[in-house]
Design a protein around this motif. Structure first.
Motif, PDB file in Angstrom:
ATOM      1  N   TYR A 280       0.905  -0.793   0.198  1.00  0.00           N
ATOM      2  CA  TYR A 280       0.392   0.169  -0.025  1.00  0.00           C
ATOM      3  C   TYR A 280       0.714   1.223  -0.293  1.00  0.00           C
ATOM      4  O   TYR A 280       0.444   2.655  -0.349  1.00  0.00           O
ATOM      5  CB  TYR A 280      -0.555  -0.194   1.219  1.00  0.00           C
ATOM      6  CG  TYR A 280      -1.910  -1.305   1.015  1.00  0.00           C
ATOM      7  CD1 TYR A 280      -2.793  -1.091  -0.110  1.00  0.00           C
ATOM      8  CD2 TYR A 280      -2.023  -2.131   2.097  1.00  0.00           C
ATOM      9  CE1 TYR A 280      -3.890  -1.977  -0.204  1.00  0.00           C
ATOM     10  CE2 TYR A 280      -3.227  -2.719   1.915  1.00  0.00           C
ATOM     11  CZ  TYR A 280      -4.105  -2.932   0.709  1.00  0.00           C
ATOM     12  OH  TYR A 280      -5.063  -3.879   0.922  1.00  0.00           O
TER      13      TYR A 280
ATOM     14  N   ALA B  86       0.315   4.259  -2.642  1.00  0.00           N
ATOM     15  CA  ALA B  86       0.295   5.195  -2.386  1.00  0.00           C
ATOM     16  C   ALA B  86       0.769   6.657  -3.155  1.00  0.00           C
ATOM     17  O   ALA B  86       0.869   7.403  -3.453  1.00  0.00           O
ATOM     18  CB  ALA B  86       0.723   5.608  -0.898  1.00  0.00           C
ATOM     19  N   TYR B  87       2.837   5.906  -3.302  1.00  0.00           N
ATOM     20  CA  TYR B  87       3.375   6.522  -3.889  1.00  0.00           C
ATOM     21  C   TYR B  87       3.184   6.683  -5.387  1.00  0.00           C
ATOM     22  O   TYR B  87       3.438   8.019  -5.677  1.00  0.00           O
ATOM     23  CB  TYR B  87       4.714   5.824  -3.662  1.00  0.00           C
ATOM     24  CG  TYR B  87       5.905   6.885  -4.571  1.00  0.00           C
ATOM     25  CD1 TYR B  87       6.783   7.463  -3.827  1.00  0.00           C
ATOM     26  CD2 TYR B  87       6.494   6.360  -5.355  1.00  0.00           C
ATOM     27  CE1 TYR B  87       7.092   8.753  -4.572  1.00  0.00           C
ATOM     28  CE2 TYR B  87       7.342   6.894  -5.740  1.00  0.00           C
ATOM     29  CZ  TYR B  87       8.295   7.870  -5.925  1.00  0.00           C
ATOM     30  OH  TYR B  87       8.975   8.281  -6.454  1.00  0.00           O
TER      31      TYR B  87
ATOM     32  N   LEU C  89       0.137   6.903  -6.276  1.00  0.00           N
ATOM     33  CA  LEU C  89      -0.705   7.639  -6.455  1.00  0.00           C
ATOM     34  C   LEU C  89       0.099   9.222  -6.544  1.00  0.00           C
ATOM     35  O   LEU C  89      -0.812  10.467  -7.228  1.00  0.00           O
ATOM     36  CB  LEU C  89      -1.865   7.550  -5.282  1.00  0.00           C
ATOM     37  CG  LEU C  89      -2.853   6.325  -5.949  1.00  0.00           C
ATOM     38  CD1 LEU C  89      -3.638   6.197  -4.532  1.00  0.00           C
ATOM     39  CD2 LEU C  89      -3.880   6.939  -7.276  1.00  0.00           C
ATOM     40  N   TYR C  90       0.413   9.531  -5.218  1.00  0.00           N
ATOM     41  CA  TYR C  90       1.588  10.747  -5.581  1.00  0.00           C
ATOM     42  C   TYR C  90       1.730  11.959  -6.764  1.00  0.00           C
ATOM     43  O   TYR C  90       1.965  12.050  -6.784  1.00  0.00           O
ATOM     44  CB  TYR C  90       2.557  10.704  -4.408  1.00  0.00           C
ATOM     45  CG  TYR C  90       3.316  12.047  -3.830  1.00  0.00           C
ATOM     46  CD1 TYR C  90       3.156  13.054  -3.693  1.00  0.00           C
ATOM     47  CD2 TYR C  90       4.569  11.565  -4.566  1.00  0.00           C
ATOM     48  CE1 TYR C  90       4.268  14.260  -3.321  1.00  0.00           C
ATOM     49  CE2 TYR C  90       5.727  13.067  -4.010  1.00  0.00           C
ATOM     50  CZ  TYR C  90       4.917  13.905  -4.022  1.00  0.00           C
ATOM     51  OH  TYR C  90       6.429  14.847  -3.801  1.00  0.00           O
TER      52      TYR C  90
ATOM     53  N   ALA D 288      -1.149   1.408  -9.709  1.00  0.00           N
ATOM     54  CA  ALA D 288      -1.354   2.132  -8.091  1.00  0.00           C
ATOM     55  C   ALA D 288      -2.859   1.116  -8.008  1.00  0.00           C
ATOM     56  O   ALA D 288      -2.359   0.502  -6.774  1.00  0.00           O
ATOM     57  CB  ALA D 288      -1.341   3.539  -7.423  1.00  0.00           C
TER      58      ALA D 288
END
Length: 204
Positions: free
Chosen positions: A77, A81-82, A84-85, A198
């Motif tokens: 996760y 998340a990275y 998505l960033y 992601a």
């Protein structure tokens, strides 16, 4: 180890590495969105993740990996998340008419490397290949220290060739985008690719 076994392993790995998945999508998006410079440490991180899973498989630690399932979930996760960033940063990047190479980001190589590593450690396709398929390709109980070193060398060589090919092709494609509208489309497309990668990582 025997040459035939090394060739079989390298061939199977080449097919697995070159097939579309979260890792390839992230590399493609990285190159298209920010240029090839940042894609190199990111790709190195992905390749190191392959070595980690190869080591787990070689040492017979698949059971241990299952025992620490929660830890790998956190890594998975974190990697999602990275991505998505990165997708958000590229999607919202300001658009001006200039050489697309001038738009390359300035993220620290160590951060990019760790991002690639986290992505591979949480990538279901990579996990399945090394922990499930690799034992069917090689007799892991007979691999010596030298054999392990040969497998690591083959792994880094194969994924290096695959990633370099994607990086070169995507870098050339990126040069086609020079107008503000083309750059905006490029940013939105690469942002969507990263978001999709992601989602693929997080949902498996």
């Amino acid at each position: 180890m025997e040459l035939a076994g090394l060739i079989l392993f390298s061939s199977a790995l080449f097919v697995a590495a070159a097939s579309p998945g979260p890792g390839i999508a992230a590399i493609v998006a990285r190159v298209l969105g920010r240029g090839s410079k940042e894609a190199i440490p990111f790709s190195i991180g992905i390749a190191l993740g392959d070595v980690v899973w190869l080591t787990f498989a070689d040492l017979g630690l698949a059971t241990l990996a299952q025992a620490f399932h929660e830890i790998f979930l956190v890594v998975k996760y974190a990697g999602a998340a990275y991505l998505l960033y990165l997708a958000y940063k590229i999607w919202t990047a300001p658009v001006v008419a200039r050489d697309v190479e001038a738009q390359a980001g300035t993220e620290h190589p160590a951060k990019l490397l760790l991002g690639g590593l986290a992505l591979t450690l949480g990538n279901p396709k990579t996990i399945v290949f090394y922990l499930a398929l690799l034992p069917t390709i090689l007799d892991l109980t007979r691999i010596t220290v030298l054999g392990y070193a040969e497998l690591v060398g083959a792994t880094l060589s194969v994924v290096g060739v695959v990633f370099a090919g994607y990086i070169v092709l995507d870098a050339r494609a990126r040069q086609l985008f020079a107008t503000p509208m083309a750059i905006r489309i490029l940013n939105r497309t690469t942002g969507a690719l990263l978001a999709g990668a992601a989602a693929a990582v997080a949902s498996r």
